[in-house]
Write a protein that holds these residues in place. Structure first.
Motif, mmCIF file in Angstrom:
data_model
loop_
_atom_site.group_PDB
_atom_site.id
_atom_site.type_symbol
_atom_site.label_atom_id
_atom_site.label_comp_id
_atom_site.label_asym_id
_atom_site.label_seq_id
_atom_site.Cartn_x
_atom_site.Cartn_y
_atom_site.Cartn_z
ATOM 1 N N LEU A 140 0.850 -1.188 0.000
ATOM 2 C CA LEU A 140 0.000 0.000 0.000
ATOM 3 C C LEU A 140 0.886 1.238 0.000
ATOM 4 C CD1 LEU A 140 -3.003 0.874 0.204
ATOM 5 C CD2 LEU A 140 -2.699 0.925 2.681
ATOM 6 N N ASP A 141 0.889 1.958 -1.112
ATOM 7 C CA ASP A 141 1.713 3.146 -1.238
ATOM 8 C C ASP A 141 0.981 4.347 -0.658
ATOM 9 O OD1 ASP A 141 3.417 5.180 -1.946
ATOM 10 O OD2 ASP A 141 3.021 5.059 -4.081
ATOM 11 N N ASP A 142 1.568 4.915 0.388
ATOM 12 C CA ASP A 142 1.055 6.142 1.007
ATOM 13 C C ASP A 142 -0.341 5.980 1.594
ATOM 14 O OD1 ASP A 142 1.429 8.713 1.866
ATOM 15 O OD2 ASP A 142 0.674 9.634 0.033
ATOM 16 N N GLY A 143 -0.584 4.862 2.257
ATOM 17 C CA GLY A 143 -1.876 4.671 2.913
ATOM 18 C C GLY A 143 -1.742 4.540 4.417
ATOM 19 N N PHE A 144 -0.600 4.958 4.966
ATOM 20 C CA PHE A 144 -0.347 4.765 6.392
ATOM 21 C C PHE A 144 -1.392 5.454 7.257
ATOM 22 C CE2 PHE A 144 2.004 6.535 10.174
ATOM 23 C CZ PHE A 144 2.000 5.355 10.909
ATOM 24 N N GLN A 145 -1.755 6.703 6.925
ATOM 25 C CA GLN A 145 -2.720 7.446 7.736
ATOM 26 C C GLN A 145 -4.171 7.092 7.408
ATOM 27 O OE1 GLN A 145 -0.123 9.024 6.237
ATOM 28 N NE2 GLN A 145 1.079 9.845 7.931
ATOM 29 N N ASN A 146 -4.386 6.374 6.311
ATOM 30 C CA ASN A 146 -5.748 6.069 5.874
ATOM 31 C C ASN A 146 -6.355 4.980 6.746
ATOM 32 O OD1 ASN A 146 -7.891 4.671 4.225
ATOM 33 N ND2 ASN A 146 -7.396 6.330 2.816
ATOM 34 N N PRO A 147 -7.507 5.228 7.387
ATOM 35 C CA PRO A 147 -8.049 4.267 8.349
ATOM 36 C C PRO A 147 -8.966 3.219 7.722
ATOM 37 C CG PRO A 147 -9.372 6.248 8.378
ATOM 38 C CD PRO A 147 -8.289 6.485 7.353
ATOM 39 N N ARG A 148 -9.228 3.312 6.429
ATOM 40 C CA ARG A 148 -10.261 2.454 5.844
ATOM 41 C C ARG A 148 -9.856 0.981 5.778
ATOM 42 N NH1 ARG A 148 -14.967 2.993 3.306
ATOM 43 N NH2 ARG A 148 -15.504 1.546 1.626
ATOM 44 N N LEU A 149 -8.602 0.728 5.426
ATOM 45 C CA LEU A 149 -8.113 -0.642 5.236
ATOM 46 C C LEU A 149 -7.197 -1.043 6.384
ATOM 47 C CD1 LEU A 149 -7.555 -3.186 3.472
ATOM 48 C CD2 LEU A 149 -5.765 -1.848 2.332
ATOM 49 N N ALA A 150 -7.421 -2.211 6.946
ATOM 50 C CA ALA A 150 -6.558 -2.730 8.013
ATOM 51 C C ALA A 150 -5.196 -3.091 7.443
ATOM 52 C CB ALA A 150 -7.200 -3.949 8.664
ATOM 53 N N LYS A 151 -4.129 -2.677 8.147
ATOM 54 C CA LYS A 151 -2.764 -3.001 7.729
ATOM 55 C C LYS A 151 -2.179 -4.052 8.669
ATOM 56 C CE LYS A 151 -3.379 1.506 6.453
ATOM 57 N NZ LYS A 151 -4.417 2.425 6.970
ATOM 58 N N ASP A 152 -1.364 -4.911 8.101
ATOM 59 C CA ASP A 152 -0.697 -5.933 8.895
ATOM 60 C C ASP A 152 0.721 -5.542 9.269
ATOM 61 O OD1 ASP A 152 -2.840 -8.022 8.789
ATOM 62 O OD2 ASP A 152 -2.491 -7.757 6.644
#
Length: 343
Positions: A140-152
């Motif tokens: 995920l490029d540049d989605g660190f602050q985005n809360p929509r998708l859970a990151k592992d």
């Protein structure tokens, strides 16, 4: 990034102190957004690559390095990106034969040269498409602050020379949200060295990461073909987050930079600007040279922009990790943990 803004964000000054109340308000909003629970997740691992700050720090080459690592391990990675600067909302798979920077943005075009890339303003929808297409993991490029998708796994890229600047939140400083909130959600830091020294805030951040037990991976940007500019007189141009770093890279390669023209990040070149650059090079009897990211935006079929695209050398770079094996182990441990996670 505007040069004046970059200068005042580098350290505290009267202007940033005046703007600090607005930064606190913006921080409340962005912090609350980051605290939201994810709307959804996918069954495959999601690795986010982001920044604590605005401006270029090396996300795109970091994603490229992760693509190569994943493929070396026999995995099929796919990149999901917002497609900044493009008109398509997605989710759509980038097709290099049909899409240009105006469609999907310059960074998506660079990613698509290495791996299947999906442009999607809705990161969750983009990750679900990658899953359907058979990806083993999502980068995920540049989605660190985005809360929509859970990151592992969340990797935060930091430029060693600029660090966190004055440590204030936009518009008083470069932080996208308060550091305390952001670092809680980071799993590791990638410190990118471009040979321009170390900002005091970078040292403080590394100490904070050590105290929290966060892994820190050192990396550097290495030109892929430095011989093409070594010993040459060049007129360079760049529209990236920190264009001055490109000039420094050229000088380190042995190029004689006789003229340098900086543009804003993701700048869409006009015919007039292209004609001006061609004239500058002719007058200086020098070669034109630019970045791969800029070259991706020189996609006009004819006219000065097309001539600029044909005439400019492209100095591409790759990210090299000092401890790539350690990062591979971290990613492997994350994926192994997901195998044990209940569905």
């Amino acid at each position: 990034m505007n040069r004046w803004v970059a200068r005042i964000w580098a350290e505290d000054c009267g202007a940033t102190r005046i703007l600090s109340p607005f930064g606190r308000l913006y921080g409340l909003v962005t912090g609350a957004r980051m605290r939201r629970a994810p709307i959804g997740r996918v069954a495959i691992p999601v690795i986010a690559v982001g920044n604590f700050t605005v401006g270029g720090a090396g996300k795109t080459p970091t994603v490229g390095a992760l693509v190569r690592m994943a493929r070396a391990g026999g995995l099929t990675p796919m990149v999901v990106t917002r497609g900044y600067g493009g008109r398509l909302e997605g989710p759509v798979v980038v097709d290099l034969a049909h899409h240009g920077a105006r469609d999907v943005g310059d960074e998506a075009l660079l990613h698509a040269r290495l791996a299947t890339t999906i442009v999607s303003r809705d990161r969750l929808a983009g990750a679900r498409l990658a899953e359907r297409l058979g990806a083993h993991l999502v980068l995920l490029d540049d989605g660190f602050q985005n809360p929509r998708l859970a990151k592992d796994l969340s990797l935060v890229v930091v430029d060693r020379a600029s660090g966190l600047g004055n440590g204030r939140v936009m518009p008083a400083g470069p932080l996208r949200a308060p550091l305390a909130i952001q670092i809680e959600r980071a799993d590791a830091l990638v410190i990118v060295d471009s040979g321009e020294g170390t900002h005091p805030s970078t040292l403080a951040l590394i100490e904070t990461a050590a105290a929290r037990g966060l892994p820190v991976f050192d990396a550097r940007l290495a030109p892929l073909d430095p011989e093409q500019v070594a010993g040459r007189r060049v007129v360079a141009f760049a529209g990236i987050g920190q264009p001055g770093k490109f000039a420094a890279t050229l000088a380190a390669c042995g190029a004689q930079v006789v003229d340098f023209v900086a543009f804003a990040d993701h700048h869409p070149y006009t015919a007039g600007e292209a004609a001006d650059l061609l004239k500058r090079a002719a007058a200086a009897d020098a070669d034109l040279v630019t970045t791969a990211k800029d070259a991706a935006r020189l996609d006009a079929p004819d006219g000065p922009i097309a001539r600029l695209a044909r005439g400019a050398r492209v100095l591409d770079v790759a990210l090299v990790f000092d401890d790539g094996e350690g990062l591979v182990r971290l990613i492997g441990a994350t994926m192994a943990g997901l195998d044990r996670r209940p569905a």
